[in-house]
Enzyme design. Structure first.
Site, mmCIF file in Angstrom:
data_model
loop_
_atom_site.group_PDB
_atom_site.id
_atom_site.type_symbol
_atom_site.label_atom_id
_atom_site.label_comp_id
_atom_site.label_asym_id
_atom_site.label_seq_id
_atom_site.Cartn_x
_atom_site.Cartn_y
_atom_site.Cartn_z
ATOM 1 N N SER A 1 -1.864 -0.960 -9.703
ATOM 2 C CA SER A 1 -0.871 0.082 -9.943
ATOM 3 C C SER A 1 0.533 -0.467 -10.068
ATOM 4 O O SER A 1 0.785 -1.646 -9.828
ATOM 5 C CB SER A 1 -0.916 1.122 -8.831
ATOM 6 O OG SER A 1 -0.172 0.665 -7.736
ATOM 7 N N GLY A 2 1.446 0.420 -10.424
ATOM 8 C CA GLY A 2 2.843 0.061 -10.624
ATOM 9 C C GLY A 2 3.672 0.239 -9.364
ATOM 10 O O GLY A 2 4.891 0.041 -9.397
ATOM 11 N N ASP A 3 3.051 0.644 -8.266
ATOM 12 C CA ASP A 3 3.791 0.781 -7.011
ATOM 13 C C ASP A 3 2.852 0.408 -5.867
ATOM 14 O O ASP A 3 1.799 -0.190 -6.110
ATOM 15 C CB ASP A 3 4.364 2.198 -6.887
ATOM 16 C CG ASP A 3 5.703 2.223 -6.139
ATOM 17 O OD1 ASP A 3 5.794 1.529 -5.102
ATOM 18 O OD2 ASP A 3 6.634 2.923 -6.567
ATOM 19 N N ASP A 4 3.216 0.735 -4.628
ATOM 20 C CA ASP A 4 2.408 0.306 -3.490
ATOM 21 C C ASP A 4 0.962 0.823 -3.600
ATOM 22 O O ASP A 4 0.740 1.984 -3.934
ATOM 23 C CB ASP A 4 3.035 0.825 -2.196
ATOM 24 C CG ASP A 4 4.468 0.316 -2.031
ATOM 25 O OD1 ASP A 4 4.760 -0.824 -2.440
ATOM 26 O OD2 ASP A 4 5.316 1.082 -1.504
ATOM 27 N N SER B 1 -0.796 -5.468 -7.611
ATOM 28 C CA SER B 1 0.443 -4.734 -7.863
ATOM 29 C C SER B 1 1.619 -5.720 -7.848
ATOM 30 O O SER B 1 2.272 -5.905 -6.816
ATOM 31 C CB SER B 1 0.630 -3.637 -6.805
ATOM 32 O OG SER B 1 1.748 -2.855 -7.132
#
Ligand SMILES: *[C@@H]1O[C@H](CO)[C@@H](O)[C@H](O)[C@H]1NC(C)=O
Ligand SMILES: *[C@@H]1O[C@H](CO)[C@@H](O)[C@H](O)[C@H]1NC(C)=O
Ligand SMILES: *[C@@H]1O[C@H](CO)[C@@H](O)[C@H](O)[C@H]1NC(C)=O
Ligand SMILES: *[C@@H]1O[C@H](CO)[C@@H](O)[C@H](O)[C@H]1NC(C)=O
Ligand SMILES: *[C@@H]1O[C@H](CO)[C@@H](O)[C@H](O)[C@H]1NC(C)=O
Ligand SMILES: *[C@@H]1O[C@H](CO)[C@@H](O)[C@H](O)[C@H]1NC(C)=O
Ligand SMILES: *[C@@H]1O[C@H](CO)[C@@H](O)[C@H](O)[C@H]1NC(C)=O
Length: 473
Positions: free
Chosen positions: A252-255, A286
C-alpha cells in the site's frame, strides 16, 4: 392430425418438465454449495440477484444491496441471515450492514465502487477526530458501512472489493474534495465482527477501519494499492478493544497497519483507547510508510499491542511510533517479536514531533506518555539506518527494551546507524551497537524483552464451520 397432436402434447409436457428452458431468456438458476468458518452461521441465505442485482459492471446495485440487507435485518432474532454475491462485477455505492448478518462474496465476485458522488452519502466527522481527515466538513460514508451493530461478518472465497481509487486520488491531489474520501469497510460502535478471506484493491483511502468497536477478527485479507497512492492505509483499528489481525498481505501507499485512538483535544475528550490488539503473520510492502504504526492519532491511548511473525519487504520502517505535543494520551505496553525485515530505511522509528494537528486549539501541555516498548528476536537486512528514536524534550519515551536483534546494514548505509534523543531504555544482544541512551550491559546482564504469554480473549473465540447451499441466478 393425430400424430401432430401427439407431437404437440410431447412438446408441452417437455416444456412443463423443464422450467428453465421455458425461461430460456432469463438467467439460468444455479445451485452453489460452500463452507467456511465464522463467528456465527446463518439460518437464512439469499442471493443479491433475488433483489434485482445485475453483475454487468455497469448497472448500479446500491439499491439491490440496501433492499436485500434491509429485508434480511428482520431475521436477526431468527438465526441471522447471509447475503450471497455471485460471480460478476457489481457496481455499487455505499450501503449499510445490519446485525446477525454475513455478506459473502463468491471467488469471482467483484464489488466495484461507484464513481458517482451521489452514491456516497455524507456523514458527520468522527467524534474523536473533530473533523474529517482530508477536509474539515463531513466524510463520504465508506463503501461497506455499519454502525451500532453486533455479530457482523464480511467474508468470501477471496472475492474482491475494488475501490477504483484512481478517481478519488486525483480529486484529492487536485484538492477538489469537499469531504473526506470514503474507506472500503468501516464498522463503528459495534461488537463481534469478522472480516476475512477477501481481496481489497485500490481503496480511495483507508481500507479497513473498525472504530469504537470490540471483539474483532480480521483474517486472510489481501490488500493491494499503488505504493504511491495517498493514505491507502491497510487496517486501522481505532479506539477498539480485543482485536486480532492474522494472515494478511498488504501492499500500500501508507501504513500497512495503523493503530489509532483519536486526534488531539477531540481524542483526549472522547477518551476511548485501543487496547488488547494482536497482529500475527502480517506481510507488508510499503516503501514510503510503516509496517505497523502506532499513531499518529493516539490521543485516546494505545495499550497492550502484541505483534509477532511479521515480515516487512521494501518498507520505510518496521515499527513506528508517531506522536506530538498536544496529542496527550499514551502508547504503552507494546510487544513485538519475530520480525523479519528486508530493505528498510529504518528498522525502528519513533517520532515525537509528528505535527499534523486537527486544528490550532490543541493543548500545548497535553504531552503523550510513551512507555514499556519491547522489541525482540528480529533480523533485518539492507537497512539504511538501524533506528531513529526521537522523544519529546521534558517528556522522554521510557522503558524501551530491544533484545536479540541483528540488523544488516546496506552498502550505502548512513555512517551513524542509531540516532537517539529524549529516550530511555536498554538493549541486549543488538547489532550494530545501539546508541548510548540504550546501553547494553553485555554478558553481566542478558535481557530478554517481555512478550506476554497469556492469550487475549479474542484468541479464545472458536470459529464455527458453516455450510450453505443456495440457489441463485
Ligand atoms: C478462509 O479460507 C480458508 C481457506 O479456503 C478457509 O479454510 C477458512 O475457513 C476461511 N476462513 C475464514 C475466517 O473465513
Ligand atoms: C451503463 O449504464 C448507463 C446508466 O445506467 C446506461 O446509460 C448505459 O447505457 C449503460 N451502458 C451499457 C454498455 O450497458
Ligand atoms: C446508513 O447509516 C447511516 C448512519 O446511521 C444513516 O445516516 C443512513 O441513513 C443509512 N443509510 C441507509 C440507506 O439506510
Ligand atoms: C450508537 O452508539 C453510540 C455509542 O453507544 C451512541 O452514542 C449512538 O447514539 C448510537 N447511534 C445510533 C444510531 O443508535
Ligand atoms: C486472493 O487473491 C489475491 C489476488 O488475486 C491473491 O494474491 C491471493 O494469493 C489470494 N489469496 C488466497 C488465500 O488464495
Ligand atoms: C538494497 O536496497 C536498495 C534500496 O535501498 C535496493 O536498490 C537494493 O536492490 C537492495 N539490495 C538487496 C540485495 O536487496
Ligand atoms: C534470537 O532471534 C532469532 C530470530 O531472529 C531466534 O531464532 C532465536 O531463537 C533468538 N535467540 C534467543 C536466544 O532467543
Amino acid at each position: 392430425m393425430k400424430i401432430s397432436r401427439l407431437v404437440l402434447a410431447i412438446i408441452l409436457v417437455a416444456l412443463m418438465l423443464s422450467p428453465e428452458r421455458c425461461e430460456s431468456r432469463k438467467a439460468k438458476i444455479i445451485s452453489t454449495s460452500f463452507e467456511y468458518s465464522a463467528i456465527n452461521c446463518r439460518a437464512h441465505s439469499v442471493s443479491l440477484t433475488d433483489f434485482g442485482g445485475v453483475g454487468d459492471g455497469n448497472t448500479s446495485n446500491t439499491k439491490a444491496f440496501q433492499s436485500a440487507i434491509n429485508h434480511l435485518s428482520q431475521y436477526g432474532s431468527e438465526g441471522g441471515a447471509q447475503l450471497y454475491v455471485p460471480a460478476g462485477k457489481w457496481l455499487t455505492g455505499s450501503f449499510n450492514l445490519t446485525s446477525h448478518f454475513t455478506l459473502y462474496l463468491d471467488k469471482d465476485a467483484v464489488l466495484l465502487a461507484s464513481q458517482d458522488i451521489s452514491e456516497w452519502p455524507v456523514i458527520e466527522p468522527l467524534p474523536s477526530y473533530g473533523r474529517g481527515r482530508d477536509a474539515a466538513a463531513g466524510r463520504f460514508t465508506s463503501l461497506i458501512f455499519g454502525t451500532n451493530l453486533t455479530d457482523v461478518i464480511v467474508t468470501g472465497d477471496n472475492g474482491t472489493i475494488d475501490g477504483q481509487g484512481e478517481f478519488w486520488w486525483q480529486q484529492f491531489h487536485k484538492k477538489k474534495l469537499k469531504y473526506t474520501r470514503p474507506y472500503l469497510i468501516e464498522i463503528m460502535f459495534s461488537e463481534n465482527i469478522q472480516i476475512s478471506n477477501l481481496t481489497l484493491l485500490d481503496s480511495p483511502s483507508w481500507n479497513i477501519h473498525p472504530v469504537y468497536s470490540s471483539n474483532i477478527i480480521v483474517k486472510g485479507i489481501t490488500i493491494i494499492a499503488p505504493v504511491t497512492s495517498p493514505n491507502t492505509d491497510g487496517i486501522n483499528p481505532d479506539s477498539c478493544t480485543n482485536t486480532k489481525i492474522e494472515d494478511c498481505y498488504i501492499v500500500s501507499g501508507d501504513d500497512c497497519v495503523a493503530v489509532k485512538s483519536g486526534w488531539d483535544e477531540y481524542g483526549i475528550k472522547f477518551g476511548w483507547p485501543t487496547k488488547q490488539l494482536v497482529i500475527r503473520r502480517l506481510t507488508c510492502i510499503s516503501p514510503f510508510s510503516a509496517t505497523i504504526a502506532l499513531g499518529s492519532e493516539m490521543s485516546g491511548g494505545i495499550q497492550d499491542v502484541r505483534a509477532e511473525d511479521i515480515t516487512a519487504i521494501h518498507t520505510e520502517s518496521g515499527i513506528r511510533i508517531k506522536t506530538a505535543v498536544g496529542r496527550g494520551g499514551y502508547v504503552k505496553d507494546i510487544y513485538v517479536q519475530k520480525m523479519t525485515m528486508h530493505t528498510m530505511k529504518w528498522a525502528f522509528w519513533m517520532t515525537g514531533n509528528y505535527g499534523s494537528h486537527a486544528d490550532t486549539h490543541y493543548d500545548p501541555n497535553a504531552l503523550p506518555e510513551i512507555s514499556n516498548i519491547n522489541y525482540r528476536d528480529m533480523v533485518a537486512d539492507n537497512v539504511t539506518m538501524a533506528a531513529r528514536l526521537e522523544g519529546i524534550s521534558n517528556d522522554p519515551f521510557k522503558g524501551i527494551c530491544i533484545s536479540n536483534v541483528t540488523i544488516g546494514m546496506a552498502v550505502k548505509a548512513k555512517k551513524q546507524p542509531w540516532t537517539c534523543t529524549d529516550i530511555e531504555g536498554v538493549t541486549s544482544g543488538v547489532t550494530p551497537q545501539p546508541c548510548n541512551l540504550l546501553p547494553d550491559p553485555g554478558s553481566e546482564k542478558i535481557t530478554t524483552c517481555d512478550f506476554p504469554t497469556e492469550n487475549l480473549p479474542v484468541d479464545n473465540l472458536e470459529l464455527k464451520k458453516c455450510t450453505y447451499s443456495i440457489k441463485h441466478a
